[in-house]
Write a protein that holds these residues in place. Structure first.
Motif, PDB file in Angstrom:
ATOM      1  N   TYR A 137      -0.551  -3.364   5.510  1.00  0.00           N
ATOM      2  CA  TYR A 137       0.433  -2.499   4.866  1.00  0.00           C
ATOM      3  C   TYR A 137       1.196  -3.224   3.760  1.00  0.00           C
ATOM      4  O   TYR A 137       1.536  -2.641   2.730  1.00  0.00           O
ATOM      5  CB  TYR A 137       1.457  -1.998   5.892  1.00  0.00           C
TER       6      TYR A 137
ATOM      7  N   VAL B  45       0.838  -1.195   0.000  1.00  0.00           N
ATOM      8  CA  VAL B  45       0.000   0.000   0.000  1.00  0.00           C
ATOM      9  C   VAL B  45       0.879   1.253   0.000  1.00  0.00           C
ATOM     10  O   VAL B  45       2.029   1.236   0.452  1.00  0.00           O
ATOM     11  CB  VAL B  45      -0.947   0.017   1.212  1.00  0.00           C
ATOM     12  N   ASP B  46       0.323   2.331  -0.504  1.00  0.00           N
ATOM     13  CA  ASP B  46       1.078   3.580  -0.598  1.00  0.00           C
ATOM     14  C   ASP B  46       1.253   4.261   0.757  1.00  0.00           C
ATOM     15  O   ASP B  46       2.248   4.947   0.990  1.00  0.00           O
ATOM     16  CB  ASP B  46       0.377   4.542  -1.563  1.00  0.00           C
ATOM     17  N   ASN B  47       0.272   4.076   1.655  1.00  0.00           N
ATOM     18  CA  ASN B  47       0.317   4.797   2.931  1.00  0.00           C
ATOM     19  C   ASN B  47       0.900   3.975   4.075  1.00  0.00           C
ATOM     20  O   ASN B  47       0.547   4.177   5.241  1.00  0.00           O
ATOM     21  CB  ASN B  47      -1.094   5.265   3.317  1.00  0.00           C
ATOM     22  N   LYS B  48       1.786   3.049   3.757  1.00  0.00           N
ATOM     23  CA  LYS B  48       2.426   2.278   4.818  1.00  0.00           C
ATOM     24  C   LYS B  48       3.381   3.183   5.604  1.00  0.00           C
ATOM     25  O   LYS B  48       3.867   4.200   5.090  1.00  0.00           O
ATOM     26  CB  LYS B  48       3.178   1.086   4.224  1.00  0.00           C
TER      27      LYS B  48
END
Length: 345
Positions: free
Chosen positions: A96, A10-13
């Motif tokens: 994540y 995921v991008d928001n890890k």
């Protein structure tokens, strides 16, 4: 990196999240350190932020039984339920990162601080489970997100032997089992699916799979035995003889399922063979080699520890069929409602 196969990134890890190689090494160190301690949870390790006094910020679930199907299902459900943190009755840790390496699966997820639920939390957990069971699957294929074998107590060892590309094939197999054993029962899953679709079915509702966070909100932790199935399979799962599951069943309003008895009888019929591979020819995309012939009659188990598990399982299913209830109905048990009241479009 050649031995690591990523599935979810995921991008928001978190920015402080270690590399996959570092995560694998931490898991190895944790497993070796706890190898002699049978009471320690060996398939999970927290990732801590040293700049914040060692506060944990992520949890890694790992092991040979950890699948990417579990990661995808948890990831999907978390995105559905976590949108409104104040309104939702349940939380699910965000995923994540997930990957496989050397036959082991790794799911790196949000760390949520909490305590394992007790019997006193049954009402809260029941509300959480009831909400989760209304989540509709994104496709018409039964099973986990992204496809794969169905994980459910209907099957031997809680896993189907193949991937069903449609509910029709699942229904055909179940009815084939019943016909193979000379049973008069039959399932008809089509109308049920047409009206309600496929919904999330939690097949392992023991207390260790739920914690209560600092805001007293229930957190669902384990999606290894969760799939999107016809709603009657959830009624089957609620018949499990785990005591906490029985506490939940008394607090979850459900009308009588028309398919439940046939499902119980079919599962009962599989037990003495110790295999799911009976009854009919069932094509599957997953194997990519044409039809799989289940028309042969497998031999029944006669000796060994597997037979003991079979005997225990058959006793459990027998009690379901004979009594339809393992606990007395208390005065606070909620009344069953119509399925249409539970599964809104």
């Amino acid at each position: 990196m050649s031995n690591i196969k990523f599935d979810i990134v995921v991008d928001n890890k978190p920015n402080s999240l270690p590399s996959a190689e570092e995560i694998i090494q931490q898991c190895r160190t944790h497993a070796l350190a706890n190898a002699a301690n049978s009471t320690s949870y060996k398939r999970g390790v927290s990732l801590v932020d040293e700049s914040k006094d060692g506060a944990p910020y992520a949890w890694v679930k790992y092991g040979r039984s950890i699948t990417m199907a579990e990661a995808r299902t948890q990831h999907y459900v978390a995105q559905v339920v976590n949108g409104d943190d104040d309104a939702a009755v349940v939380r699910v840790p965000y995923v994540y990162l997930s990957f496989e390496s050397h036959g082991r699966g790794y799911i790196v997820m949000e760390f949520i601080d909490g305590v394992i639920c007790s019997d006193a939390d049954a009402k809260l957990v029941a509300a959480a489970v009831q909400f989760l069971a209304t989540i509709r699957g994104p496709t018409t294929q039964p099973g986990p997100i992204g496809g794969g074998p169905i994980c459910h107590d209907f099957f031997i060892e809680r896993e189907s032997s193949l991937t069903y590309s449609s509910v029709g094939l699942l229904e055909k197999h179940i009815n084939g089992i019943l016909k193979h054993e000379g049973r008069p029962h039959r399932v008809s899953l089509g109308p049920e699916v047409e009206e309600y679709g496929l919904r999330l079915c939690l097949s392992d509702m023991n207390r260790d799979n739920f914690i209560k966070d600092r805001k007293n909100k229930i957190v669902a932790l384990d999606f290894g035995a969760s799939c999107f199935l016809p709603v009657s399979f959830f009624d089957f799962a609620l018949r499990h003889f785990d005591y906490f599951t029985q506490l939940l069943r008394m607090r979850i309003p459900r009308p009588k399922s028309k398919q439940l008895e046939a499902l119980l009888v079919a599962s009962f019929s599989l037990v003495p063979y110790g295999t799911n591979k009976i009854a009919h020819r069932c094509p599957t995309r997953a194997q990519g080699s044409g039809p799989v012939d289940f028309a042969h009659k497998p031999s029944r188990l006669s000796t060994g520890p597997r037979l003991l598990r079979v005997i225990v399982r058959r006793c459990e299913l027998s009690r379901c069929l004979l009594s339809r209830s393992s606990l007395p109905t208390p005065s606070h048990t909620v009344r069953a409602r119509r399925f249409s009241d539970i599964y809104m479009p």
